[in-house]
Design an enzyme around this catalytic site. Structure first.
Site, short mmCIF file in Angstrom:
data_model
loop_
_atom_site.label_atom_id
_atom_site.label_comp_id
_atom_site.label_asym_id
_atom_site.label_seq_id
_atom_site.Cartn_x
_atom_site.Cartn_y
_atom_site.Cartn_z
N ARG A 102 45.98 32.18 81.56
CA ARG A 102 46.15 33.46 80.83
C ARG A 102 47.56 33.47 80.26
O ARG A 102 48.53 33.20 80.98
CB ARG A 102 45.94 34.66 81.74
CG ARG A 102 46.28 35.97 81.06
CD ARG A 102 45.84 37.18 81.83
NE ARG A 102 44.39 37.36 81.74
CZ ARG A 102 43.73 38.40 82.23
NH1 ARG A 102 44.39 39.37 82.83
NH2 ARG A 102 42.43 38.49 82.10
N LYS A 155 62.66 29.11 82.32
CA LYS A 155 63.83 28.27 82.00
C LYS A 155 63.74 27.70 80.58
O LYS A 155 64.60 26.95 80.16
CB LYS A 155 63.91 27.09 82.98
CG LYS A 155 63.98 27.48 84.44
CD LYS A 155 63.99 26.21 85.29
CE LYS A 155 63.88 26.52 86.77
NZ LYS A 155 63.64 25.30 87.57
N HIS A 160 38.83 36.32 75.28
CA HIS A 160 38.66 36.27 76.73
C HIS A 160 37.20 35.86 76.98
O HIS A 160 36.35 36.68 77.34
CB HIS A 160 38.96 37.66 77.31
CG HIS A 160 39.11 37.72 78.79
ND1 HIS A 160 38.72 36.70 79.64
CD2 HIS A 160 39.60 38.71 79.60
CE1 HIS A 160 38.98 37.06 80.89
NE2 HIS A 160 39.52 38.28 80.89
N ARG A 197 41.14 41.08 88.47
CA ARG A 197 39.79 40.53 88.57
C ARG A 197 39.69 39.09 88.12
O ARG A 197 39.11 38.25 88.82
CB ARG A 197 38.82 41.36 87.73
CG ARG A 197 38.32 42.59 88.42
CD ARG A 197 38.05 43.67 87.41
NE ARG A 197 39.31 44.13 86.88
CZ ARG A 197 39.97 45.19 87.35
NH1 ARG A 197 39.45 45.90 88.31
NH2 ARG A 197 41.13 45.55 86.86
N THR A 198 40.20 38.77 86.94
CA THR A 198 39.95 37.44 86.40
C THR A 198 40.52 36.37 87.33
O THR A 198 39.85 35.40 87.67
CB THR A 198 40.55 37.31 84.99
OG1 THR A 198 40.07 38.40 84.19
CG2 THR A 198 40.16 36.00 84.34
C1 NCD Z 1 40.84 42.60 80.38
C2 NCD Z 1 41.91 41.69 79.80
O1 NCD Z 1 42.77 41.18 80.53
O2 NCD Z 1 41.82 41.45 78.60
N1 NCD Z 1 40.84 42.62 81.77
C3 NCD Z 1 40.02 41.75 82.43
O3 NCD Z 1 40.22 40.56 82.38
N2 NCD Z 1 38.96 42.24 83.08
C4 NCD Z 1 40.82 43.95 79.78
C5 NCD Z 1 42.10 44.72 79.72
O4 NCD Z 1 43.10 44.36 80.31
O5 NCD Z 1 42.06 45.78 79.09
#
Ligand code: NCD
Length: 307
Positions: free
Chosen positions: A109, A87, A137, A57-58
């Site tokens: 991320r 590397k 997040h 999703r993100t």
């Molecule tokens: C979350 C994350 O990556 O922290 N997912 C997301 O971005 N919707 C929650 C999770 O992975 O549990």
């Protein structure tokens, strides 16, 4: 705001502005003529999606949000294995190199707590934290809060039950940080003792004089809840594999019977076993709605950063 690292960077005024903008984005998007105009808004600006951890999703929501605003998007979706990090390149070298392509935004991320802040210190493009290990997040918190706001018209005076793996989950941390800015909220944390929310969050709540309680008894907490925010076991941080270990705290049809009719159930997704699928048709469960809200609030956020 240049970089988005933590959910505590959003104050009341900014949140209201972003919520309004997200509504406008939704309306413009729904009309073919204005959608066309929307797609001219940030034409030619570049967004990099750099993901060192899995995401559905993100990443795709930033990708989609940027494209609906006319931006160009380029992604490294498996950066731990497929970028020069494999590397041995440092994060700050990678970020400095990516800046040479003149992106406006880098969505990052990374498994390390503090990675987004580290990247921000060597980036002239805006860094958006899309998850830094078990840290934060912030844009998930934004879409979670937006979903609460759409339902209740406020972010204050709510009983918020937060449960699951609160030790390793970053979304619960960012969500609690954000909602702790509002008066009259009470938090109930539901977790097994080994997965309890970390001390820094409790200390922050005490400082702000926001009340909270901790329990492992789910059904009691539900009966007076306005918002239930549920999370999965963070198996990748616990060293488990998802098939061998599942959550013991499950929201199912029986739990929904305890929940008031006005309450809502949120989850950042992905869901494993901690919310049973047979409650998906209950109108109080909003986890798929959150996904849609995430698109428009991220469009609003990108527009705010770029304007
Ligand atoms: C979350 C994350 O990556 O922290 N997912 C997301 O971005 N919707 C929650 C999770 O992975 O549990």
């Amino acid at each position: 705001m240049k970089h988005v690292v933590s959910s505590d960077q959003f104050n009341h005024d900014l949140l209201e502005e972003l919520f309004r903008s997200a509504e406008n984005m939704f309306r413009s998007f729904m009309r073919p003529k204005s959608r066309h105009k929307l797609m001219e808004r940030h034409r030619g600006q570049l967004l990099f999606n750099i993901f060192y951890e899995p995401s559905t999703r993100t990443r795709l929501s930033f990708d989609t949000a940027a494209q609906y605003l006319g931006m160009l998007v380029s992604s490294a979706e498996n950066a731990s294995d497929s970028s020069s990090s494999a590397k041995g390149e440092s994060l700050s070298d990678s970020i400095m190199a990516l800046n040479q392509y003149h992106p406006s935004v880098i969505v990052l991320r990374h498994p390390k707590v503090g990675a987004a802040a580290e990247a921000a210190s060597s980036s002239s493009a805006s860094i958006i934290n899309a998850g830094d290990g078990s840290g934060e997040h912030p844009t998930q918190a934004l879409l979670d809060a937006y979903t609460v706001y759409k339902k209740f018209g406020r972010l204050s005076n709510l009983h918020i039950v937060v449960g699951g793996d609160l030790k390793n989950g970053r979304t619960a941390r960012s969500f609690v940080k954000l909602l702790s800015q509002y008066e009259g909220n009470h938090f109930t944390f539901v977790a097994e003792s080994k997965l309890a929310i970390k001390k820094d969050i409790l200390t922050m709540l005490q400082k702000k004089k926001i009340t909270y309680s901790q329990t492992s008894a789910l059904s009691k907490a539900l009966s007076s809840a306005d918002v239930v925010y549920w999370t999965r076991l963070q198996v990748e941080r616990l060293g488990y594999t998802s098939s061998t270990q599942t959550s013991k705290l499950i929201i199912d049809a029986k739990s929904m019977k305890k929940l008031p009719s006005h309450a809502i159930v949120l989850h950042p997704l992905p869901r494993i076993n901690e919310i049973s699928t047979d409650i998906d048709s209950d109108s109080r469960t909003l986890y798929f709605k959150q996904v849609e809200n995430g698109l428009f609030i991220r469009m609003a956020l990108l527009d705010y950063i770029l304007s």
